[in-house]
Design an enzyme around this catalytic site. Structure first.
Site, PDB file in Angstrom:
ATOM      1  N   GLU A 193     -10.027   1.927   4.033  1.00 54.79           N
ATOM      2  CA  GLU A 193      -9.719   3.176   3.301  1.00 54.79           C
ATOM      3  C   GLU A 193     -11.003   3.738   2.656  1.00 54.79           C
ATOM      4  O   GLU A 193     -11.258   4.942   2.727  1.00 54.79           O
ATOM      5  CB  GLU A 193      -8.667   2.845   2.246  1.00 54.79           C
ATOM      6  CG  GLU A 193      -8.246   3.956   1.342  1.00 54.79           C
ATOM      7  CD  GLU A 193      -7.274   3.424   0.256  1.00 54.79           C
ATOM      8  OE1 GLU A 193      -6.322   2.688   0.589  1.00 54.79           O
ATOM      9  OE2 GLU A 193      -7.496   3.728  -0.925  1.00 54.79           O
ATOM     10  N   LYS A 231      -4.494  -6.836   3.058  1.00 53.16           N
ATOM     11  CA  LYS A 231      -4.421  -5.640   2.198  1.00 53.16           C
ATOM     12  C   LYS A 231      -5.817  -5.281   1.681  1.00 53.16           C
ATOM     13  O   LYS A 231      -6.183  -4.109   1.585  1.00 53.16           O
ATOM     14  CB  LYS A 231      -3.453  -5.907   1.033  1.00 53.16           C
ATOM     15  CG  LYS A 231      -3.491  -4.874  -0.102  1.00 53.16           C
ATOM     16  CD  LYS A 231      -3.052  -3.505   0.366  1.00 53.16           C
ATOM     17  CE  LYS A 231      -2.716  -2.498  -0.694  1.00 53.16           C
ATOM     18  NZ  LYS A 231      -3.567  -2.324  -1.841  1.00 53.16           N
ATOM     19  N   HIS A 248      -7.634  -3.630   4.454  1.00 54.78           N
ATOM     20  CA  HIS A 248      -7.033  -2.289   4.555  1.00 54.78           C
ATOM     21  C   HIS A 248      -7.698  -1.345   3.543  1.00 54.78           C
ATOM     22  O   HIS A 248      -8.091  -0.228   3.866  1.00 54.78           O
ATOM     23  CB  HIS A 248      -5.523  -2.395   4.303  1.00 54.78           C
ATOM     24  CG  HIS A 248      -4.858  -1.113   3.927  1.00 54.78           C
ATOM     25  ND1 HIS A 248      -5.014  -0.528   2.684  1.00 54.78           N
ATOM     26  CD2 HIS A 248      -4.045  -0.276   4.618  1.00 54.78           C
ATOM     27  CE1 HIS A 248      -4.332   0.604   2.641  1.00 54.78           C
ATOM     28  NE2 HIS A 248      -3.727   0.777   3.805  1.00 54.78           N
ATOM     29  N   ASN A 249      -7.829  -1.812   2.303  1.00 54.70           N
ATOM     30  CA  ASN A 249      -8.453  -0.961   1.276  1.00 54.70           C
ATOM     31  C   ASN A 249      -9.919  -0.707   1.598  1.00 54.70           C
ATOM     32  O   ASN A 249     -10.439   0.375   1.332  1.00 54.70           O
ATOM     33  CB  ASN A 249      -8.331  -1.621  -0.094  1.00 54.70           C
ATOM     34  CG  ASN A 249      -6.953  -1.443  -0.705  1.00 54.70           C
ATOM     35  OD1 ASN A 249      -5.972  -1.309   0.032  1.00 54.70           O
ATOM     36  ND2 ASN A 249      -6.863  -1.454  -2.009  1.00 54.70           N
ATOM     37  N   SER A 306       0.833  -1.199   0.000  1.00 50.45           N
ATOM     38  CA  SER A 306       0.000   0.000   0.000  1.00 50.45           C
ATOM     39  C   SER A 306       0.866   1.246   0.000  1.00 50.45           C
ATOM     40  O   SER A 306       1.982   1.225   0.491  1.00 50.45           O
ATOM     41  CB  SER A 306      -0.914   0.018   1.218  1.00 50.45           C
ATOM     42  OG  SER A 306      -1.628   1.247   1.245  1.00 50.45           O
TER      43      SER A 306
HETATM   44  P1  NBP Z   1      -0.626  -1.842 -14.054  1.00 45.00           P
HETATM   45  O1  NBP Z   1      -1.613  -2.477 -13.145  1.00 45.00           O
HETATM   46  O2  NBP Z   1      -1.083  -0.727 -14.931  1.00 45.00           O
HETATM   47  O3  NBP Z   1       0.041  -2.970 -14.970  1.00 45.00           O
HETATM   48  C1  NBP Z   1       0.964  -2.641 -15.986  1.00 45.00           C
HETATM   49  C2  NBP Z   1       2.098  -3.642 -16.006  1.00 45.00           C
HETATM   50  O4  NBP Z   1       1.593  -4.978 -16.222  1.00 45.00           O
HETATM   51  C3  NBP Z   1       3.065  -3.352 -17.148  1.00 45.00           C
HETATM   52  O5  NBP Z   1       4.355  -3.627 -16.700  1.00 45.00           O
HETATM   53  C4  NBP Z   1       2.602  -4.348 -18.204  1.00 45.00           C
HETATM   54  O6  NBP Z   1       3.596  -4.682 -19.136  1.00 45.00           O
HETATM   55  C5  NBP Z   1       2.307  -5.532 -17.347  1.00 45.00           C
HETATM   56  N1  NBP Z   1       1.507  -6.584 -17.997  1.00 45.00           N
HETATM   57  C6  NBP Z   1       0.230  -6.580 -18.419  1.00 45.00           C
HETATM   58 BR1  NBP Z   1      -0.904  -5.149 -18.327  1.00 45.00          BR
HETATM   59  N2  NBP Z   1      -0.162  -7.753 -18.957  1.00 45.00           N
HETATM   60  C7  NBP Z   1       0.926  -8.521 -18.904  1.00 45.00           C
HETATM   61  C8  NBP Z   1       1.180  -9.852 -19.317  1.00 45.00           C
HETATM   62  N3  NBP Z   1       0.223 -10.616 -19.836  1.00 45.00           N
HETATM   63  N4  NBP Z   1       2.420 -10.353 -19.131  1.00 45.00           N
HETATM   64  C9  NBP Z   1       3.386  -9.609 -18.586  1.00 45.00           C
HETATM   65  N5  NBP Z   1       3.200  -8.334 -18.144  1.00 45.00           N
HETATM   66  C10 NBP Z   1       1.989  -7.802 -18.310  1.00 45.00           C
HETATM   67  O7  NBP Z   1       0.649  -1.318 -13.229  1.00 45.00           O
HETATM   68  P2  NBP Z   1       0.705  -0.533 -11.817  1.00 45.00           P
HETATM   69  O8  NBP Z   1      -0.314   0.536 -11.716  1.00 45.00           O
HETATM   70  O9  NBP Z   1       2.144  -0.201 -11.646  1.00 45.00           O
HETATM   71  O10 NBP Z   1       0.316  -1.656 -10.748  1.00 45.00           O
HETATM   72  C11 NBP Z   1       1.026  -2.866 -10.634  1.00 45.00           C
HETATM   73  C12 NBP Z   1       0.333  -3.738  -9.597  1.00 45.00           C
HETATM   74  O11 NBP Z   1       0.380  -3.077  -8.332  1.00 45.00           O
HETATM   75  C13 NBP Z   1      -1.144  -3.990  -9.897  1.00 45.00           C
HETATM   76  O12 NBP Z   1      -1.499  -5.279  -9.495  1.00 45.00           O
HETATM   77  C14 NBP Z   1      -1.845  -2.978  -9.032  1.00 45.00           C
HETATM   78  O13 NBP Z   1      -3.151  -3.366  -8.695  1.00 45.00           O
HETATM   79  C15 NBP Z   1      -0.932  -2.949  -7.814  1.00 45.00           C
HETATM   80  N6  NBP Z   1      -0.982  -1.751  -7.004  1.00 45.00           N
HETATM   81  C16 NBP Z   1      -1.124  -0.546  -7.556  1.00 45.00           C
HETATM   82  C17 NBP Z   1      -1.146   0.583  -6.751  1.00 45.00           C
HETATM   83  C18 NBP Z   1      -1.268   1.945  -7.357  1.00 45.00           C
HETATM   84  O14 NBP Z   1      -1.392   2.900  -6.583  1.00 45.00           O
HETATM   85  N7  NBP Z   1      -1.205   2.080  -8.683  1.00 45.00           N
HETATM   86  C19 NBP Z   1      -1.018   0.471  -5.382  1.00 45.00           C
HETATM   87  C20 NBP Z   1      -0.840  -0.783  -4.845  1.00 45.00           C
HETATM   88  C21 NBP Z   1      -0.823  -1.888  -5.658  1.00 45.00           C
HETATM   89  P3  NBP Z   1       3.736  -3.816 -20.509  1.00 45.00           P
HETATM   90  O15 NBP Z   1       4.508  -2.586 -20.129  1.00 45.00           O
HETATM   91  O16 NBP Z   1       4.500  -4.707 -21.408  1.00 45.00           O
HETATM   92  O17 NBP Z   1       2.349  -3.513 -20.980  1.00 45.00           O
END
Ligand code: NBP
Length: 481
Positions: free
Chosen positions: A194, A187, A190-191, A133
């Site tokens: 939130e 987690k 937690h959300n 988080s």
């Molecule tokens: P995203 O959730 O937007 O995912 C994008 C990433 O996933 C890119 O690296 C993309 O690769 C890769 N990807 C996808 Br889409 N399909 C794929 C596949 N079939 N094989 C391999 N790679 C693949 O990224 P994020 O916002 O950085 O979040 C990452 C994780 O963290 C998620 O599970 C999210 O729920 C979690 N999270 C996010 C937050 C937040 O605040 N954003 C907070 C806490 C947790 P590419 O570049 O080649 O398309």
């Protein structure tokens, strides 16, 4: 950036917002980080912009990536939760060896994590479902991390995670949560909390505007003031900042030009679904999820604008008193939301045999995450004093806080109702509290009705066993056997 075989302590695959910031966080803490992303462009973009943050190993293929890691290998997956996670796990598992550790730091559904952990254990791999988080900023500067999975993998992984996590009073906001899906379950709750916290703040804001006619700047000042007291928290702090923001285009408060339809990405909904399955009344979280859904029903809302409000009461004239009432109502409702969330965690722990320690969770939520708050120190102390608390609201500190708040809380809920201002989370939290403290509930009538139409039986207050009444005959009562 250098490259040489098998020397990275950690690998990160999935270098979008979260993955790239966590990779940088590891590197800034002196770890050599192997980088991988499905499309190499993201890896190169990260190295171009932040390659100087530390020692990175650039890789293009999973084979190269795995070969760059020292053993036991530790790989953190930060891809879009769902099918992408399964695809990446499958590819990694084929290239990794017994004893290696795969960590899923995405927002996975905890039942998926249970399934994945079992499948990888059968293949000799350790799987750690880690809730993370704190969003982008937390990922870079210190998130709150909730890793589940086998305890032995935490021995090798824990020190790395603890070093990049937020630190509060010298304690990392990361600890081993428990087996398999427990990290992602925690987690998720937690959300959910939130969601409730944000809804409660939203209701306080709405009361200031609709009941006291304050403008966003005046309300921002109140939230700023609140943030130096017992409500001190990240969400209260950013609320003041949001309300102070002016729209560059119109010169209006930015909040007034934002469409009032909130989104929900899923974890709030998951929390409520899980609570329904576990039979835990998380009314504050559920009201928050439903409030977002209602706000998003734009067609219905447009059609309903102008419906009868009935005779409305006069607005409060003592602004200082009503402001204090709102503060108290917010605090008491927040206690209820956390109490319900911790109840759900206890129920999940019992259902899945996780043996979770609630005080640990309060400790690691004090920093790095969205619900970080001064108040979590009190929760930590409450569970340290009595780890078997039947409800957080029974801890002396919170019992006293609610006793102080109760009159204000009732005034806020009743005034809002008389003014036609919706306060679903304030109202349901107060009803929850009143129900919990009631000596008798109408559930006796419910049981009688169920026995009447379905012979479901009931228990008596004065005898052991199950009973059934022959309602339509002579109303005599017989033991149900
Ligand atoms: P995203 O959730 O937007 O995912 C994008 C990433 O996933 C890119 O690296 C993309 O690769 C890769 N990807 C996808 Br889409 N399909 C794929 C596949 N079939 N094989 C391999 N790679 C693949 O990224 P994020 O916002 O950085 O979040 C990452 C994780 O963290 C998620 O599970 C999210 O729920 C979690 N999270 C996010 C937050 C937040 O605040 N954003 C907070 C806490 C947790 P590419 O570049 O080649 O398309």
């Amino acid at each position: 950036m250098t490259s040489s075989a098998a020397r990275a302590q950690i690998g990160v695959t999935g270098l979008a917002v979260m993955g790239s910031n966590i990779a940088r966080n590891f590197a800034k803490h002196g770890y050599t980080v192997a980088l991988h992303n499905r499309s190499v462009a993201k890896t190169d973009a990260l190295l171009a912009a932040h390659g100087d943050d530390g020692d990175f190993v650039r890789t293009e293929t999973i084979a190269e990536f795995v070969a760059a890691l020292e053993k036991p290998r530790r790989v953190l997956i930060m891809v879009k939760a769902g099918d992408a996670t399964d695809a990446v796990i499958e590819e990694l598992a084929g290239a990794m060896e017994t004893g290696d550790i795969i960590i899923d730091g995405g927002n996975a559904l905890y039942t998926d994590t249970i399934r994945r952990e079992a499948a990888l254990r059968a293949r000799g791999l350790n799987f750690v479902g880690a809730g993370i988080s704190g969003g982008e900023e937390g990922a870079l500067n210190g998130p709150s991390i909730m890793p589940g999975g086998p305890a032995e993998s935490y021995e090798s992984l824990g020190p790395l995670l603890e070093s990049i996590a937020a630190q509060v009073d010298g304690t990392p906001c990361c600890t081993h949560i428990g087996p398999d899906g427990s990290g992602h379950f925690v987690k998720m709750v937690h959300n959910g909390i939130e969601y409730a916290d944000m809804q409660l703040i939203g209701e306080a804001y709405h009361l200031f505007r609709a009941a006291l006619d304050l403008d966003p700047k005046q309300i921002a000042d109140i939230f700023t003031q609140w943030n130096s007291g017992e409500l001190e928290s990240y969400l209260v702090e950013i609320t003041a900042e949001v309300l102070n923001q002016v729209d560059a285009l119109t010169g209006k408060p930015l909040v007034d030009v934002i469409v009032d339809a909130a989104e929900q990405k899923g974890t709030g909904r998951w929390t409520v679904k899980s609570a329904l399955d576990l039979g835990v009344p998380v009314t504050g979280i559920a009201e928050a999820v439903f409030a977002r859904a209602l706000s998003g029903s734009r067609g219905q809302r447009a059609a309903a604008v102008g419906l009868a409000a009935g005779e409305l009461a006069a607005k409060p004239t003592d602004i200082a008193q009503f402001t204090e009432d709102i503060r108290q109502a917010l605090y008491a409702s927040k206690v209820v939301a956390y109490a319900q969330g911790f109840d759900q965690i206890a129920a999940g722990s019992a259902e899945y045999g996780w043996d979770l320690t609630p005080g640990d969770l309060a400790t690691i939520w004090r920093g790095g995450c969205i619900i970080r708050a001064r108040f979590l120190n009190r929760i930590k102390e409450a569970y340290e004093t009595d780890p078997t608390l039947p409800s957080l609201i029974l801890a002396p500190y919170f019992r006293d806080a609610i006793e102080t708040a109760i009159d204000s809380w009732r005034r806020v809920v009743s005034t809002a109702t008389l003014l036609g201002i919706p306060v679903p989370a304030f109202g349901s939290s107060l009803s929850y509290y009143d129900a919990l403290r009631a000596e008798r509930l109408p559930a006796a009538l419910t049981q009688a009705q169920r026995d009447f139409f379905g012979a479901h039986t009931y228990e008596r207050v004065d005898a052991e066993g199950k009973f059934h009444t022959l309602w339509s005959e002579d109303r005599s009562e017989v033991p149900a056997g």
